[in-house]
Design an enzyme around this catalytic site. Structure first.
Site, mmCIF file in Angstrom:
data_model
loop_
_atom_site.group_PDB
_atom_site.id
_atom_site.type_symbol
_atom_site.label_atom_id
_atom_site.label_comp_id
_atom_site.label_asym_id
_atom_site.label_seq_id
_atom_site.Cartn_x
_atom_site.Cartn_y
_atom_site.Cartn_z
ATOM 1 N N ARG A 193 45.057 43.117 41.235
ATOM 2 C CA ARG A 193 44.092 43.988 41.363
ATOM 3 C C ARG A 193 44.798 45.415 42.076
ATOM 4 O O ARG A 193 44.253 46.520 41.888
ATOM 5 C CB ARG A 193 43.168 43.597 42.810
ATOM 6 C CG ARG A 193 42.052 42.653 42.124
ATOM 7 C CD ARG A 193 41.191 42.061 43.255
ATOM 8 N NE ARG A 193 40.131 41.629 42.882
ATOM 9 C CZ ARG A 193 39.207 40.959 43.652
ATOM 10 N NH1 ARG A 193 39.368 41.165 44.902
ATOM 11 N NH2 ARG A 193 38.045 40.367 43.056
ATOM 12 N N LYS A 250 26.570 25.008 37.487
ATOM 13 C CA LYS A 250 25.112 24.707 37.779
ATOM 14 C C LYS A 250 24.045 25.794 37.353
ATOM 15 O O LYS A 250 24.458 26.979 37.520
ATOM 16 C CB LYS A 250 25.128 24.703 39.249
ATOM 17 C CG LYS A 250 26.051 23.518 40.054
ATOM 18 C CD LYS A 250 25.770 23.652 41.676
ATOM 19 C CE LYS A 250 26.498 22.441 42.151
ATOM 20 N NZ LYS A 250 26.415 22.531 43.760
ATOM 21 N N GLY A 265 35.493 34.422 38.005
ATOM 22 C CA GLY A 265 36.993 33.847 38.155
ATOM 23 C C GLY A 265 37.367 32.811 37.317
ATOM 24 O O GLY A 265 38.401 32.853 36.784
ATOM 25 N N GLY A 279 31.503 38.805 42.118
ATOM 26 C CA GLY A 279 30.155 38.785 42.578
ATOM 27 C C GLY A 279 29.448 40.008 41.729
ATOM 28 O O GLY A 279 28.164 40.110 41.482
#
Length: 400
Positions: free
Chosen positions: A36, A195, A355, A378
């Protein structure tokens, strides 16, 4: 695109307030992954080349509006200086930023202390944003990964001064626009992971925009279960069977083809090198209570390759199996290499994010071959879900 870039701004003699994301992993006071940090270098160098002075704002961890010494950005300073190859002055307080000393005035770059030490940051407080805006002449957001947060340094301050996207933000937004908003068709997506419950909004948005949706990982078990399969002890969410059926119905109505695994690697323990067999998967599959589907099988990989051959654009989020351990990484690695080869041949535009996705592509050794890989987490998911990101809306002058 309703946002400006650095090319649209006159930076000569200007103080440029730059929101960056250098929230990197640190162990024993040392940065263990500077990805980053290195990715903000083009923006910083470009500002300086155009005559501007960068003042960097960033967060580290979640101090919740309090000064937490272990979350000081001072610990990333050596890695930042090394990555930029410039003199970087560290400013501990806003008062010092408002009245900089000789070190700060003479440095190439100024780094402000963790912006989340201030309660006004996460509260998106207008008075705090006004104080930040007074530090610069131009605002530049180069932190797409924080653009889904309506915070003072990502949203409020952008509305108080001339604002633009930095090079990393520009690349991210351009890639996502090309992948989803205005893609070359046919367009497809790989959506994997554990999920369905965590990706309902993502799936519902994608089926209305895609030509092909490939579902893998544990969430594929939920879809197969919703169609009648009994997958023994495999990870699945029975409470979301109806949700899975609804998504399949939405896809059918929208003309989006959904591809589920037709076979899988089945073991009786979740362990590296576990004994396994290839089992056909479908609505009539019946596994023993201790059998686990841990990866897609060879026929499923062939089906994915065939699906990729017909695409012009591919979006990837999530692995196709338990990629962390062999031999259950086979489908993810194989599919990643297929997509990478087609990208290298310039027959496919490939955009990936998340990720686990980045880790999987690195494991396959093909991360550098994809058209674009997002590290935004996110924010990447919320964009893919079709949500308005506050940091982007502010650059565009749109209300939330």
């Amino acid at each position: 695109m309703g946002w400006k870039t650095l090319d649209d701004m006159d930076l000569r003699g200007k103080r440029v307030l730059v929101r960056v994301d250098i929230n990197v992993p640190v162990e024993n006071g040392r940065v263990t992954d500077d990805t980053r940090i290195t990715r903000i270098a083009p923006t910083v160098h470009d500002i300086i080349a155009r005559g501007g002075k960068p003042l960097l704002m960033a967060h580290f961890g979640r101090p919740k509006g309090k000064v937490v010494p272990d979350m000081s950005l001072q610990q990333v300073l050596p890695a930042l200086r090394a990555a930029l190859g410039l003199t970087v002055a560290f400013v501990e307080t806003l008062e010092n930023a408002e009245h900089p000393g000789d070190d700060a005035r003479n440095a190439d770059v100024i780094l402000l202390e963790n912006i989340r030490f201030h309660p006004g940051e996460e509260a998106n407080d207008s008075a705090f944003a006004t104080r930040l805006a007074a530090l610069g002449d131009i605002y530049c957001n180069d932190a797409f990964s924080a653009a889904h947060r309506a915070h003072a340094s990502t949203e409020a301050v952008a509305r108080l001064m001339p604002a633009c996207a930095g090079r990393l933000m520009e690349a991210e937004l351009s890639a996502l626009e090309a992948a989803l908003s205005k893609p070359e068709r046919p367009v497809g997506a790989v959506v994997g992971g554990a999920k369905v419950s965590t990706k309902i909004a993502l799936l519902e948005n994608l089926v209305s925009r895609l030509d092909t949706l490939i579902i893998g990982g544990g969430m594929a078990n939920t879809f197969l279960g919703a169609l009648g399969a009994d997958l023994g002890g495999s990870l699945r969410e029975e409470d979301f069977y109806q949700t899975a059926r609804d998504i399949l119905a939405q896809a059918d109505k929208a003309g989006c083809r959904v591809i589920l695994p037709v076979d899988g690697l089945v073991a009786r323990e979740f362990a590296a090198g576990a004994a396994h067999e290839v089992v056909q998967l479908g609505s009539k599959t019946r596994l023993d209570a201790d059998q686990l589907v841990l990866d897609a099988g060879p026929a499923s990989i062939e089906g994915i390759e065939t699906a990729f051959d017909g695409l012009k654009t591919l979006i990837w989020n999530g692995p196709l199996g338990a990629f962390e351990i062999a031999p259950f990484d086979k489908a993810t690695v194989a599919a990643a290499k297929i997509a990478a080869a087609q990208t290298r041949d310039r027959t496919l535009i490939s955009v990936a994010g998340g990720g686990d996705t980045v880790a999987a592509l690195n494991k396959a050794g093909v991360a550098g071959d994809f058209t674009y890989i997002s590290t935004a987490g996110g924010a990447f998911l919320e964009w893919m879900e079709g949500k308005v990101l506050p940091g982007v809306a502010a650059l565009e002058g749109r209300s939330l």
